[in-house]
Scaffold this motif. Structure first.
Motif, short mmCIF file in Angstrom:
data_model
loop_
_atom_site.label_atom_id
_atom_site.label_comp_id
_atom_site.label_asym_id
_atom_site.label_seq_id
_atom_site.Cartn_x
_atom_site.Cartn_y
_atom_site.Cartn_z
N ASP A 58 16.19 -4.91 -7.32
CA ASP A 58 16.96 -3.77 -7.80
C ASP A 58 17.96 -4.29 -8.84
O ASP A 58 18.83 -5.12 -8.54
CB ASP A 58 17.70 -3.13 -6.62
CG ASP A 58 18.40 -1.84 -7.01
OD1 ASP A 58 18.18 -1.38 -8.15
OD2 ASP A 58 19.14 -1.30 -6.18
N TRP A 59 17.83 -3.81 -10.11
CA TRP A 59 18.65 -4.36 -11.19
C TRP A 59 20.16 -4.32 -10.89
O TRP A 59 20.87 -5.31 -11.15
CB TRP A 59 18.35 -3.63 -12.49
CG TRP A 59 17.12 -4.10 -13.20
CD1 TRP A 59 15.98 -3.39 -13.43
CD2 TRP A 59 16.89 -5.39 -13.77
NE1 TRP A 59 15.04 -4.16 -14.10
CE2 TRP A 59 15.59 -5.39 -14.33
CE3 TRP A 59 17.66 -6.56 -13.87
CZ2 TRP A 59 15.05 -6.50 -14.96
CZ3 TRP A 59 17.13 -7.67 -14.51
CH2 TRP A 59 15.84 -7.64 -15.05
N PRO A 60 20.71 -3.21 -10.36
CA PRO A 60 22.15 -3.21 -10.08
C PRO A 60 22.56 -4.32 -9.13
O PRO A 60 23.65 -4.90 -9.26
CB PRO A 60 22.38 -1.83 -9.46
CG PRO A 60 21.30 -0.97 -10.06
CD PRO A 60 20.12 -1.87 -10.15
N LYS A 61 21.71 -4.65 -8.17
CA LYS A 61 22.03 -5.71 -7.21
C LYS A 61 21.86 -7.10 -7.83
O LYS A 61 22.51 -8.06 -7.41
CB LYS A 61 21.14 -5.58 -5.97
CG LYS A 61 21.44 -4.32 -5.15
CD LYS A 61 20.54 -4.25 -3.93
CE LYS A 61 20.85 -2.98 -3.12
NZ LYS A 61 19.97 -2.85 -1.94
N VAL A 62 20.99 -7.20 -8.84
CA VAL A 62 20.79 -8.49 -9.52
C VAL A 62 22.07 -8.89 -10.26
O VAL A 62 22.42 -10.07 -10.33
CB VAL A 62 19.59 -8.41 -10.50
CG1 VAL A 62 19.50 -9.67 -11.34
CG2 VAL A 62 18.30 -8.20 -9.71
#
Length: 480
Positions: A58-62
């Protein structure tokens, strides 16, 4: 913010402005890097905070930030070099070289439920006349009659076709997909953050409509309406009201025939014939109220490529969802549509069909009466024309020394788009396309697989295996 611009360092190279669409999976980003570096997604190791970037992260979590530099490791595909000495047999070639030697194009990476788009592209890519028309499409567009989004999609289609032709390894259709979603937002629908499966027939129809607008307006195109000439079917219909006796004639142009499936339909031809007759309710001027009209249609002009859609998906009212008809419907390698044509078109097809029969007789060593062909000139069968014209079933080709090329109403199967699975909103789409060298290839996203022609007609349905959803036939022509 749905997009981020980062730089990526790989070996000694730095790619300064790589755009990340954070609404898509990291796998799509890896496909972009594959285009830039030649490193396949499965070999890429991209360093991010907390370790390596995973395909389903998940990009936001990356936590990647605007302008950040990412480090990528991985080796690119090797470049195939020609041998310095001695002959090289096909079976001894590297896998990618065998792909090129067989004469078919690369596969397409699935960017997240994009098999409907990939299979559509592969089928249309197998039409050389369409590729030729796109090659001649001017970079600046066809003029003021085409909107910018249509122009961009036409350019993206042209560029993708070129990429498929010059590559042996799989191609990531990123630009094409982005422009397709911009032009037709329904193909960008999300469900729980993931792109939804879409209808391949809808993608096929929308893409052809866009190309018809762009290529028709192109001043550099020899054919004023290329897409209509290649795919357009003209119907003439008798609309009759049994109550009032009112009768009228209607004409319409479409890009595909519909094969309607019912308990009585076991073969494509039966479904096509049923699709030519329908009932509709509309206002009757004579009765002063609504009445039932019977619409009886016939084909009045044929295209170079005849597209058939099996109407397998329908809306189920009781469950309020799309359902799929799994019934087996056989289809032929050779399709004759003479009995679906108007009387006028049948007359126009008489002489070309006689010429075709005579030529096939000659090939079998039979003695043919020269007068039966209706011409004292030498007649050639042709199968590689670069132009077509639906009007009167004729077309011109400079390679035929001024002779006219005529349609015969007989078509040969050249592509099948299948759907596998019982659900209309999921499952998997695959393209099966006949190459110019006569070989059949199954394009399962990024995996092209050679097939035998006798296996192609077994995709007729009746279970959980791939079943034909769209068939494309190529006209058998004669020149006089």
């Amino acid at each position: 913010m749905s997009t981020l611009t980062v730089s990526v360092k790989w070996q000694k190279k730095v790619f300064p402005a790589v755009e990340i669409d954070t609404t898509q999976s990291p796998y799509v980003f890896k496909c972009q890097l594959y285009d830039l570096t030649g490193v396949p997604p499965e070999r890429q190791k991209i360093m991010v905070k907390g370790g390596l970037l995973k395909d389903d992260a998940d990009w936001p979590k990356v936590g990647v930030k605007e302008g950040q530099r990412l480090m990528m490791m991985g080796t690119a595909d090797e470049i195939i070099k020609a041998p310095e000495k001695g002959p090289l047999f096909a079976e001894d070639m590297p896998e990618e070289a065998q792909v090129v030697n067989m004469g078919h194009s690369a596969g397409l990476f699935n960017l997240g439920n994009t098999c409907y788009m990939n299979s559509t592209v592969q089928c249309l890519h197998s039409v050389p006349e369409l590729k030729s028309a796109l090659t001649n499409y001017p970079p600046s567009g066809a003029g003021n009659n085409v909107d910018q989004s249509s122009h961009q999609l036409t350019v993206a289609t042209r560029d993708l076709f070129i990429e498929l032709d010059k590559n042996a390894k799989p191609v990531a259709p990123m630009q094409f997909w982005m422009v397709l979603r911009k032009k037709y937002p329904q193909f960008g629908q999300l469900n729980n953050g993931a792109f939804m499966q879409q209808d391949a027939e809808e993608c096929w129809t929308q893409l052809l409509y866009t190309l018809s607008q762009s290529l028709k307006s192109s001043s550099s195109s020899e054919e004023p309406d290329t897409v209509k000439a290649l795919f357009g079917i003209e119907f003439v219909s008798r609309v009759h009201c049994t109550e009032s006796g009112e009768e009228s004639t209607e004409r319409e142009s479409v890009y595909s025939l519909k094969c309607h499936i019912s308990q009585e339909v076991n073969h494509l031809h039966e479904g096509l014939k049923r699709g030519l007759k329908s009932e509709l309710e509309k206002a009757s001027p004579a009765l002063g109220r609504s009445a039932i009209y019977v619409k009886d249609s016939r084909i009045n002009d044929l295209p170079r490529y005849l597209t058939v859609q099996f109407v397998r998906f329908f809306w189920k009212r009781e469950s309020n969802q799309k359902a799929k008809i799994l019934r087996k419907v056989d289809y032929p390698l050779e399709l004759d549509v003479l009995d679906l044509c108007s009387d006028d078109l049948r007359k126009r097809l008489e002489t070309p069909r006689q010429i075709l029969r005579d030529e096939e007789g000659r090939k079998l060593g039979l003695k043919v009466d020269q007068k039966s062909s209706g011409s004292d000139t030498d007649v050639k069968m042709t199968d590689n024309e670069e132009s077509a014209n639906g009007n009167g079933g004729t077309s011109k080709d400079s390679s035929l020394e001024g002779k006219e090329v005529h349609l015969t109403g007989i078509y040969d199967l050249v592509a099948v788009l299948t759907h596998k699975g019982r659900s209309a909103d999921s499952g998997h789409y695959v393209a099966w396309a006949k190459q110019e060298n006569g070989k059949w290839i199954q394009f399962d996203d990024d995996n092209p697989i050679p097939q035998r022609e006798e296996d192609i007609t077994r995709l007729s349905g009746g279970g959980d295996w791939h079943m034909a959803y769209i068939c494309m036939y190529k006209a058998r022509l004669v020149a006089m």
